[in-house]
Design an enzyme around this catalytic site. Structure first.
Site, short mmCIF file in Angstrom:
data_model
loop_
_atom_site.label_atom_id
_atom_site.label_comp_id
_atom_site.label_asym_id
_atom_site.label_seq_id
_atom_site.Cartn_x
_atom_site.Cartn_y
_atom_site.Cartn_z
CG ASP A 12 -1.83 1.37 1.45
OD1 ASP A 12 -2.52 1.27 2.39
OD2 ASP A 12 -1.50 2.17 0.72
CG ASP A 36 -6.69 11.02 -6.37
OD1 ASP A 36 -7.43 11.47 -7.47
OD2 ASP A 36 -6.21 11.54 -5.63
CB SER A 119 -2.71 4.77 -16.69
OG SER A 119 -2.78 6.44 -16.85
N1 APR Z 1 -1.45 1.56 -2.99
C1 APR Z 1 -0.65 1.05 -4.31
N2 APR Z 1 -1.47 0.91 -5.36
C2 APR Z 1 -2.89 1.26 -5.38
C3 APR Z 1 -3.40 1.69 -4.14
C4 APR Z 1 -2.68 1.89 -2.91
N3 APR Z 1 -3.19 2.09 -1.83
N4 APR Z 1 -4.75 1.65 -4.48
C5 APR Z 1 -5.02 1.36 -5.77
N5 APR Z 1 -3.82 1.17 -6.28
C6 APR Z 1 -3.48 0.66 -7.56
C7 APR Z 1 -4.40 0.05 -8.45
O1 APR Z 1 -4.94 -1.16 -8.22
C8 APR Z 1 -3.98 0.32 -9.96
O2 APR Z 1 -2.78 -0.87 -10.09
O3 APR Z 1 -2.94 1.82 -8.03
C9 APR Z 1 -3.10 1.46 -9.82
C10 APR Z 1 -3.82 2.72 -10.25
O4 APR Z 1 -5.41 2.45 -10.38
P1 APR Z 1 -6.14 4.03 -9.99
O5 APR Z 1 -5.95 4.18 -8.70
O6 APR Z 1 -7.43 3.24 -10.41
O7 APR Z 1 -5.52 4.90 -10.84
P2 APR Z 1 -5.56 5.18 -12.44
O8 APR Z 1 -5.88 4.14 -13.39
O9 APR Z 1 -4.47 5.93 -12.75
O10 APR Z 1 -6.92 5.97 -12.68
C11 APR Z 1 -6.76 7.72 -12.11
O11 APR Z 1 -8.78 7.42 -10.79
O12 APR Z 1 -8.81 7.32 -8.58
C12 APR Z 1 -9.36 8.11 -9.71
O13 APR Z 1 -9.04 10.32 -9.18
C13 APR Z 1 -8.32 9.21 -9.90
O14 APR Z 1 -9.46 9.91 -11.84
C14 APR Z 1 -8.40 9.26 -11.64
C15 APR Z 1 -8.27 7.84 -11.90
#
Ligand code: APR
Length: 173
Positions: A12, A36, A119
């Site tokens: 995490d 995020d 992404s």
């Molecule tokens: N720690 C590490 N990785 C994480 C965590 C965490 N706590 N939570 C989620 N992830 C991973 C997800 O499993 C994925 O592999 O982060 C990676 C990116 O996924 P997203 O968070 O969905 O990000 P993204 O695909 O870049 O989409 C961005 O999602 O949350 C919204 O505001 C953000 O609109 C933006 C979009």
């Protein structure tokens, strides 16, 4: 060895001890779900207050804030590209997100940086393709910055395996 300075772990990112962690944000920088949401929840309201002063961020660029209640000193916010089939410059924009974040970290003297897999969640960028672009960009940057260490904080084993395959492919190069 170059690969000694690029670690791929399952974890995490809000628990990371890196001086700077990267947030896979959106262009408003006003929070969201996924990583995020997790980063804002762990950092507390001060993070959103500072983000509100930044006026958003373009895809493939990055902006820096404090870390607030996070262990990390800085958060680097970067909107990665939304996957649109691969013919809208998504690869270059994704590389830009990694490179902009790293350049900003170096500018602020952060020697250790942790990334999520930008992404490849809500934005549906294909994981294998994203891992190759990210790893190629990170290794090229590390070659130029021998004093920096980077961690890919994967949230699950399949993501970790994809980055390990990419490292095996690019690390030897
Ligand atoms: N720690 C590490 N990785 C994480 C965590 C965490 N706590 N939570 C989620 N992830 C991973 C997800 O499993 C994925 O592999 O982060 C990676 C990116 O996924 P997203 O968070 O969905 O990000 P993204 O695909 O870049 O989409 C961005 O999602 O949350 C919204 O505001 C953000 O609109 C933006 C979009």
């Amino acid at each position: 060895m170059l690969e000694d300075r690029f670690s791929i772990v399952v974890g995490d990112i809000t628990q990371s001890r890196a001086e700077a962690i990267v947030n896979a944000a959106n262009t408003t920088l006003l929070g969201g779900s996924g990583v995020d949401g997790a980063i804002h929840a762990a950092a507390g309201p001060g993070l959103l207050e500072e983000c509100r002063t930044l006026g958003g961020c373009e895809t493939g660029h990055a902006k820096l804030t404090g870390g607030y209640r996070l262990p990390s000193r800085y958060v680097l916010h970067t909107p990665g590209p939304i996957w649109r089939g691969g013919t809208a410059g998504e690869d270059a924009l994704l590389a830009g997100s990694y490179l902009s974040s790293l350049r900003l970290a170096a500018e602020y003297g952060a020697k250790t940086v942790a990334f999520p897999s930008i992404s490849t969640g809500v934005y549906h960028f294909p994981l294998e393709r994203a891992a190759r672009t990210a790893t190629e960009t990170i290794l090229a940057f590390l070659r130029e910055h021998p004093d920096m260490e980077i961690t890919m904080a994967c949230f699950d084993e399949p993501t970790k395996a994809a980055y390990e395959r990419a490292l095996a492919e690019y690390g030897a190069a």
